[in-house]
Design a protein around this motif. Structure first.
Motif, PDB file in Angstrom:
ATOM      1  N   TYR A   1      -3.119   4.203  -1.930  1.00  0.00           N
ATOM      2  CA  TYR A   1      -3.288   3.446  -3.166  1.00  0.00           C
ATOM      3  C   TYR A   1      -2.867   2.009  -2.926  1.00  0.00           C
ATOM      4  CZ  TYR A   1      -2.863   2.032  -8.075  1.00  0.00           C
ATOM      5  OH  TYR A   1      -3.000   1.378  -9.280  1.00  0.00           O
ATOM      6  N   GLU A   2      -3.781   1.068  -3.202  1.00  0.00           N
ATOM      7  CA  GLU A   2      -3.483  -0.359  -3.084  1.00  0.00           C
ATOM      8  C   GLU A   2      -2.928  -0.843  -4.414  1.00  0.00           C
ATOM      9  OE1 GLU A   2      -7.030  -1.335   0.153  1.00  0.00           O
ATOM     10  OE2 GLU A   2      -7.399  -1.599  -1.997  1.00  0.00           O
TER      11      GLU A   2
ATOM     12  N   GLU B   1     -14.787  11.549  -1.956  1.00  0.00           N
ATOM     13  CA  GLU B   1     -14.567  11.944  -3.355  1.00  0.00           C
ATOM     14  C   GLU B   1     -15.498  13.068  -3.786  1.00  0.00           C
ATOM     15  OE1 GLU B   1     -14.253   9.825  -7.784  1.00  0.00           O
ATOM     16  OE2 GLU B   1     -15.193   8.774  -6.115  1.00  0.00           O
TER      17      GLU B   1
ATOM     18  N   GLU C   1      -1.480  -3.725  -5.771  1.00  0.00           N
ATOM     19  CA  GLU C   1      -1.873  -4.964  -6.464  1.00  0.00           C
ATOM     20  C   GLU C   1      -3.312  -4.888  -6.953  1.00  0.00           C
ATOM     21  OE1 GLU C   1      -1.069  -8.457  -4.196  1.00  0.00           O
ATOM     22  OE2 GLU C   1       1.102  -8.117  -4.136  1.00  0.00           O
ATOM     23  N   GLU C   2      -4.170  -4.284  -6.166  1.00  0.00           N
ATOM     24  CA  GLU C   2      -5.583  -4.177  -6.541  1.00  0.00           C
ATOM     25  C   GLU C   2      -5.835  -3.007  -7.492  1.00  0.00           C
ATOM     26  OE1 GLU C   2      -4.368  -4.236  -3.551  1.00  0.00           O
ATOM     27  OE2 GLU C   2      -5.114  -6.002  -2.498  1.00  0.00           O
ATOM     28  N   LYS C   3      -4.815  -2.155  -7.665  1.00  0.00           N
ATOM     29  CA  LYS C   3      -4.949  -0.927  -8.454  1.00  0.00           C
ATOM     30  C   LYS C   3      -6.151  -0.109  -7.984  1.00  0.00           C
ATOM     31  CE  LYS C   3      -2.667  -2.823 -12.547  1.00  0.00           C
ATOM     32  NZ  LYS C   3      -2.763  -3.114 -14.002  1.00  0.00           N
ATOM     33  N   ASN C   4      -6.237   0.028  -6.668  1.00  0.00           N
ATOM     34  CA  ASN C   4      -7.394   0.670  -6.054  1.00  0.00           C
ATOM     35  C   ASN C   4      -6.964   1.926  -5.305  1.00  0.00           C
ATOM     36  OD1 ASN C   4     -10.078   1.001  -5.036  1.00  0.00           O
ATOM     37  ND2 ASN C   4      -9.382   0.127  -3.087  1.00  0.00           N
ATOM     38  N   LEU C   5      -7.465   3.065  -5.754  1.00  0.00           N
ATOM     39  CA  LEU C   5      -7.207   4.338  -5.088  1.00  0.00           C
ATOM     40  C   LEU C   5      -8.260   4.567  -4.006  1.00  0.00           C
ATOM     41  CD1 LEU C   5      -5.576   7.037  -5.053  1.00  0.00           C
ATOM     42  CD2 LEU C   5      -7.280   7.935  -6.657  1.00  0.00           C
ATOM     43  N   ILE C   6      -7.801   4.781  -2.757  1.00  0.00           N
ATOM     44  CA  ILE C   6      -8.723   5.098  -1.668  1.00  0.00           C
ATOM     45  C   ILE C   6      -9.109   6.564  -1.823  1.00  0.00           C
ATOM     46  CG2 ILE C   6      -9.087   5.077   0.825  1.00  0.00           C
ATOM     47  CD1 ILE C   6      -8.474   2.326  -0.404  1.00  0.00           C
ATOM     48  N   LYS C   7     -10.315   6.806  -2.289  1.00  0.00           N
ATOM     49  CA  LYS C   7     -10.705   8.155  -2.688  1.00  0.00           C
ATOM     50  C   LYS C   7     -11.258   8.951  -1.505  1.00  0.00           C
ATOM     51  CE  LYS C   7     -11.176   7.287  -7.599  1.00  0.00           C
ATOM     52  NZ  LYS C   7     -12.023   7.399  -8.800  1.00  0.00           N
TER      53      LYS C   7
ATOM     54  N   ILE D   1       0.841  -1.193   0.000  1.00  0.00           N
ATOM     55  CA  ILE D   1       0.000   0.000   0.000  1.00  0.00           C
ATOM     56  C   ILE D   1       0.876   1.243   0.000  1.00  0.00           C
ATOM     57  CG2 ILE D   1      -1.703   1.336   1.319  1.00  0.00           C
ATOM     58  CD1 ILE D   1      -2.762  -1.317   2.404  1.00  0.00           C
TER      59      ILE D   1
ATOM     60  N   TRP E   1      -4.883  12.488  -2.284  1.00  0.00           N
ATOM     61  CA  TRP E   1      -5.638  11.285  -1.957  1.00  0.00           C
ATOM     62  C   TRP E   1      -4.963  10.540  -0.817  1.00  0.00           C
ATOM     63  CZ3 TRP E   1     -10.287  11.397  -3.712  1.00  0.00           C
ATOM     64  CH2 TRP E   1     -10.588  11.885  -4.990  1.00  0.00           C
TER      65      TRP E   1
END
Length: 408
Positions: free
Chosen positions: A308-309, A372, A311-317, A254, A305
């Motif tokens: 950012y995760e 967001e 491996e999951e390509k997930n932005l915690i917005k 992360i 922001w």
């Protein structure tokens, strides 16, 4: 950095400094007005977003140590005796209620009456104790504050230092034994070592060195800086790894943009405090790289922001308040190092975002953060983690840095 011929830049910096002075006063006024617990001493453990007090909420050592630091640092900057009075209130409460008189160290929490609640020894909490006590000593010359800070330092080194692999273990029991749950909070990984704790151990050791220039302490600071260079700052991405096992094997993927921009100036400050020229030059390069890496998390509105995760390509917005405060300092520092005005603009943009979305213009202080769509996150205005630390420190740092820049 010679800017005296740039009239527009001088105007911008002068305005920025004035705004920081006004904001620092507003932040501290909030804490003076709303948080002292007149029934049981110290400060309330929780206020919600509307300033409603939870009078029976537990009191956190990190909150109290950060109050101690903020009001001590503000007094050291401005000489306002009212700030020193608040700092002294925090100091007395820590000494009377948070210090473990039997085993040494600092409790994580006490209840609203001051009775021990969570008694584990989190190195993060001891670090902030040292940080606040060291700044308070500068303000007050209170010898007990200095002696307590030194004692906490010795406890960290004695019980938490990893003699084989270097660095410091996260947490121990009340009587300094190994425990199963090492986490600072439920969202953290349960690992032996973390970037976050090491960053704040470095921060507090450097603060202690200012008042106690001990050679062994200096060596510990140098070792910590080298740990950031060798293990914590990833050599490819220039982001920091958040968690590790004892052998410094990464245990997290992360990215924390706020911690990247905070480290971008804090590690450099530590190297400058101990005046290690070789480390200063190495860290200056890494500071700019960290700032540029953190900038990957900037939105077009100037806000940073949260995480950012990878491996999951997930932005915690989410845009929490504290990363915005650290952005103000971190990008300003990077501009000071490079002269790149785009980095200065990022600092200005962070403050603009805070003014538009984070400041509570009705009830005072800063909201925890926004989602967001800019709706408020349902989190405390005051709590174990929500303190007058990141925001007051951003104001204090920028006032001092702008002063020095305009004088150069």
């Amino acid at each position: 950095m010679l800017i005296s011929n740039d009239i527009e830049l001088v105007k911008q910096l002068t305005l920025y400094k004035k705004q920081m002075q006004q904001e620092l006063s507003a932040i501290l006024h909030f804490w003076q007005r709303y948080t002292p617990d007149t029934a049981f001493g110290g400060f309330y453990g929780r206020l919600d977003n509307l300033n409603n007090v939870s009078k029976n909420a537990p009191k956190g050592s990190v909150l109290n140590s950060r109050i101690l630091w903020a009001f001590s640092a503000a007094f050291n900057l401005q000489g306002n005796k009212d700030y020193l009075d608040v700092a002294n209130r925090a100091f007395q409460y820590i000494i009377n209620y948070f210090i473990d008189k039997t085993n040494g160290g600092i409790y994580w929490t006490v209840d609203y009456k001051g009775e021990p609640l969570d008694t584990k020894k989190q190195m993060y909490a001891l670090s902030f104790g040292i940080y606040g006590l060291s700044e308070f000593y500068v303000a007050s010359k209170n010898q007990q504050a200095k002696e307590t800070a030194i004692a906490l330092y010795h406890l960290i080194v004695e019980h938490s230092y990893d003699k084989i692999n270097g660095g410091y273990l996260e947490a121990l029991s009340a009587d300094w034994k190994e425990i199963g749950d090492l986490r600072l909070s439920k969202k953290d990984a349960n690992e032996k070592k973390s970037m976050n704790t090491h960053l704040h151990i470095l921060e507090c050791f450097a603060a202690l060195y200012r008042i106690w220039p001990d050679e062994v302490l200096k060596n510990k600071i140098e070792e910590l800086i080298q740990i950031f260079l060798d293990h914590i700052i990833d050599k490819k991405s220039n982001h920091q790894v958040l968690f590790f096992d004892e052998q410094w094997n990464p245990k997290s993927n992360i990215i924390s943009y706020g911690h990247d921009i905070e480290a971008a100036w804090l590690i450099q400050e530590a190297a400058e405090i101990i005046q290690n020229k070789n480390l200063i030059e190495k860290i200056k390069i890494r500071s700019v790289q960290l700032a540029n890496a953190a900038a990957e998390g900037l939105d077009t509105d100037g806000g940073l922001w949260y995480e950012y995760e990878v491996e999951e390509k997930n932005l915690i917005k989410e845009k929490h308040s504290w990363p915005q405060a650290e952005s103000m300092i971190g990008f300003f520092n990077a501009w000071q190092l490079t002269g790149n005005e785009d980095l200065l603009e990022k600092s200005f943009a962070s403050w603009k975002f805070i003014q538009q979305h984070i400041l509570d213009k009705k009830n005072g202080e800063w909201f925890w953060g926004v989602k967001e769509n800019y709706s408020l996150m349902n989190e405390d205005k005051v709590g174990p983690w929500k303190c007058p630390y990141h925001n007051s420190r951003a104001c204090i740092e920028l006032i001092k840095r702008i002063d020095n820049t305009l004088k150069s």
